[in-house]
Scaffold this motif. Sequence first.
Motif, mmCIF file in Angstrom:
data_model
loop_
_atom_site.group_PDB
_atom_site.id
_atom_site.type_symbol
_atom_site.label_atom_id
_atom_site.label_comp_id
_atom_site.label_asym_id
_atom_site.label_seq_id
_atom_site.Cartn_x
_atom_site.Cartn_y
_atom_site.Cartn_z
ATOM 1 N N UNK A 150 -8.193 10.975 -4.326
ATOM 2 C CA UNK A 150 -8.653 10.342 -5.210
ATOM 3 C C UNK A 150 -8.144 8.621 -4.737
ATOM 4 N N UNK A 151 -6.506 8.726 -5.271
ATOM 5 C CA UNK A 151 -6.251 7.250 -4.650
ATOM 6 C C UNK A 151 -6.247 6.729 -3.485
ATOM 7 N N UNK A 152 -6.901 7.371 -2.635
ATOM 8 C CA UNK A 152 -6.810 6.834 -0.898
ATOM 9 C C UNK A 152 -7.724 7.324 -0.442
ATOM 10 N N UNK A 153 -8.204 8.232 0.108
ATOM 11 C CA UNK A 153 -9.237 8.570 0.387
ATOM 12 C C UNK A 153 -11.165 7.757 -0.144
ATOM 13 N N UNK A 212 -11.819 -11.798 -0.674
ATOM 14 C CA UNK A 212 -10.494 -11.778 -1.744
ATOM 15 C C UNK A 212 -10.692 -10.333 -1.819
ATOM 16 N N UNK A 213 -11.997 -9.395 -1.358
ATOM 17 C CA UNK A 213 -11.166 -7.377 -1.528
ATOM 18 C C UNK A 213 -10.418 -7.063 -0.315
ATOM 19 N N UNK A 214 -10.358 -7.903 0.889
ATOM 20 C CA UNK A 214 -9.953 -7.657 2.077
ATOM 21 C C UNK A 214 -7.873 -7.201 1.777
ATOM 22 N N UNK A 215 -7.318 -7.701 1.025
ATOM 23 C CA UNK A 215 -6.143 -7.779 0.475
ATOM 24 C C UNK A 215 -5.735 -6.073 -0.253
ATOM 25 N N UNK A 216 -6.528 -5.998 -1.197
ATOM 26 C CA UNK A 216 -6.745 -4.390 -1.998
ATOM 27 C C UNK A 216 -6.833 -3.007 -1.364
ATOM 28 N N UNK A 221 -3.123 0.836 0.109
ATOM 29 C CA UNK A 221 -2.181 1.746 1.070
ATOM 30 C C UNK A 221 -0.513 1.541 0.757
ATOM 31 N N UNK A 222 0.721 0.559 0.658
ATOM 32 C CA UNK A 222 1.020 0.701 0.478
ATOM 33 C C UNK A 222 1.952 1.508 -0.959
ATOM 34 N N UNK A 223 0.871 1.248 -2.235
ATOM 35 C CA UNK A 223 1.635 1.850 -3.068
ATOM 36 C C UNK A 223 1.380 3.228 -3.167
ATOM 37 N N UNK A 224 0.510 3.972 -2.057
ATOM 38 C CA UNK A 224 0.377 5.781 -2.169
ATOM 39 C C UNK A 224 1.865 5.909 -0.941
ATOM 40 N N UNK A 225 2.269 5.097 -0.177
ATOM 41 C CA UNK A 225 3.225 5.634 0.304
ATOM 42 C C UNK A 225 4.224 5.144 -0.339
ATOM 43 N N UNK A 226 4.756 3.754 -0.739
ATOM 44 C CA UNK A 226 6.083 3.422 -1.055
ATOM 45 C C UNK A 226 5.872 3.187 -3.190
ATOM 46 N N UNK A 227 5.401 4.987 -3.612
ATOM 47 C CA UNK A 227 5.434 4.461 -5.128
ATOM 48 C C UNK A 227 6.259 3.886 -6.069
ATOM 49 N N UNK A 233 10.146 -6.048 -8.360
ATOM 50 C CA UNK A 233 9.960 -7.473 -7.853
ATOM 51 C C UNK A 233 11.031 -7.419 -6.302
ATOM 52 N N UNK A 234 10.080 -7.893 -5.484
ATOM 53 C CA UNK A 234 10.827 -8.400 -3.994
ATOM 54 C C UNK A 234 10.008 -7.495 -3.063
ATOM 55 N N UNK A 235 9.750 -6.189 -3.531
ATOM 56 C CA UNK A 235 9.369 -5.646 -2.635
ATOM 57 C C UNK A 235 7.878 -5.941 -1.909
ATOM 58 N N UNK A 236 7.477 -5.566 -0.884
ATOM 59 C CA UNK A 236 6.294 -5.739 -0.120
ATOM 60 C C UNK A 236 4.961 -5.173 -1.061
ATOM 61 N N UNK A 237 4.885 -4.186 -1.564
ATOM 62 C CA UNK A 237 3.868 -3.684 -2.188
ATOM 63 C C UNK A 237 3.712 -4.884 -3.651
ATOM 64 N N UNK A 238 5.123 -4.527 -3.775
ATOM 65 C CA UNK A 238 4.468 -5.477 -5.303
ATOM 66 C C UNK A 238 4.494 -6.824 -5.142
ATOM 67 N N UNK A 239 4.181 -7.729 -3.875
ATOM 68 C CA UNK A 239 3.292 -8.746 -3.852
ATOM 69 C C UNK A 239 1.945 -9.287 -3.116
ATOM 70 N N UNK A 240 2.018 -7.696 -2.188
ATOM 71 C CA UNK A 240 0.062 -7.259 -2.103
ATOM 72 C C UNK A 240 -0.320 -7.273 -3.341
ATOM 73 N N UNK A 241 0.184 -6.249 -4.527
ATOM 74 C CA UNK A 241 0.204 -5.816 -5.520
ATOM 75 C C UNK A 241 -0.360 -7.442 -6.670
ATOM 76 N N UNK A 242 0.054 -8.351 -6.800
ATOM 77 C CA UNK A 242 0.301 -9.550 -7.103
ATOM 78 C C UNK A 242 -1.355 -10.069 -6.533
ATOM 79 N N UNK A 243 -0.725 -10.436 -5.084
ATOM 80 C CA UNK A 243 -2.140 -10.930 -4.428
ATOM 81 C C UNK A 243 -3.466 -10.440 -4.761
ATOM 82 N N UNK A 244 -3.080 -9.091 -4.848
ATOM 83 C CA UNK A 244 -4.466 -8.495 -4.925
ATOM 84 C C UNK A 244 -4.984 -8.457 -6.417
ATOM 85 N N UNK A 245 -4.450 -8.274 -7.148
ATOM 86 C CA UNK A 245 -4.961 -8.620 -8.249
ATOM 87 C C UNK A 245 -5.375 -10.041 -8.780
ATOM 88 N N UNK A 246 -5.393 -11.490 -8.042
ATOM 89 C CA UNK A 246 -5.218 -12.561 -8.330
ATOM 90 C C UNK A 246 -6.884 -13.038 -7.589
#
Length: 286
Positions: A150-153, A212-216, A221-227, A233-246
């Motif tokens: 569901x969350x990925x595919x 704007x949809x390219x980062x999400x 994918x990172x959130x599913x691999x590294x939940x 803060x400081x992790x790669x998924x954290x920054x991708x999450x922030x930029x995706x939201x912005x």
Amino acid sequence: MVVWKDRKTSSMSILMINLAIVDTLVLWIWANQVAVQALCAVTGSCSHYELIKPFLWAYLWPVGATVQLMATWSIVSITFTRFVSVCWSARATHLNSRRKVIIRLCIMYMFCLIFNLPNFFRLHVITDDDGRPRLAKSRITSSLLFIYGYQVFLYYLVIYIVPLTLVIYFTVRLYSSLRQWNKKREDMTAKARDNHDLTFSLVIVVLVFVICQLVNPIHRLLAAIYPKTENVCGSVPFYYKSWASILVNFNSASNFFIFCLCGIGFRRRLIQMCCRRGSVEPSHFM
């Protein structure tokens, strides 16, 4: 309500109003869920916010996900309608009637709600021993079928692959028509120029939407691999999450300004409405 002054609203006007409403809801939910949290973190105050934060994430976040999906498919719907008017003009009267457009919007609303139903059961609020509420994940979130199926595919398919493919195809066809129109712009009537400007504005809206949809997708994918590191803060998924939201919220905030900057007819009618010097003629947006 720039494009809607009476009941004789065109199909494109209905879709533009729908897009404006959905974009506003996206920004409102983001402001209540994320912006307030960031403000409290910076100021170090808002102790009462911590009490309602679990409820916002448990119950407001699924609504936000649903509205965000509606925003995505609203772009698809408005692009398809414009594509039909420009490239399938012989079938435009039938496919782009008010009734058909409203039916398509209703189907889209129902689909977005049904698709996001699992998100309403992901989180729930429990009470600690000290009486403070906190978030707890439901059992469904630990299911591999839910995570990868569901969350990925399905998310990639419904939110990214299918809508992006459709809007890119429609936009390429619209851009080809724009190039032909530009060669004979001087001979156009005022109504034809308004239609040309509307198509050009829509092409820009779609380009911003795609960027704007390219980062999400990367974030998901990172959130599913590294939940466990998504909110660290400081992790790669954290920054991708922030930029995706912005970027997602920038997309919703930019649509109105794009129509104002690129659409001369839209801008003229906005000025007329603000100055109360005239009324909008929705037929110019057909």
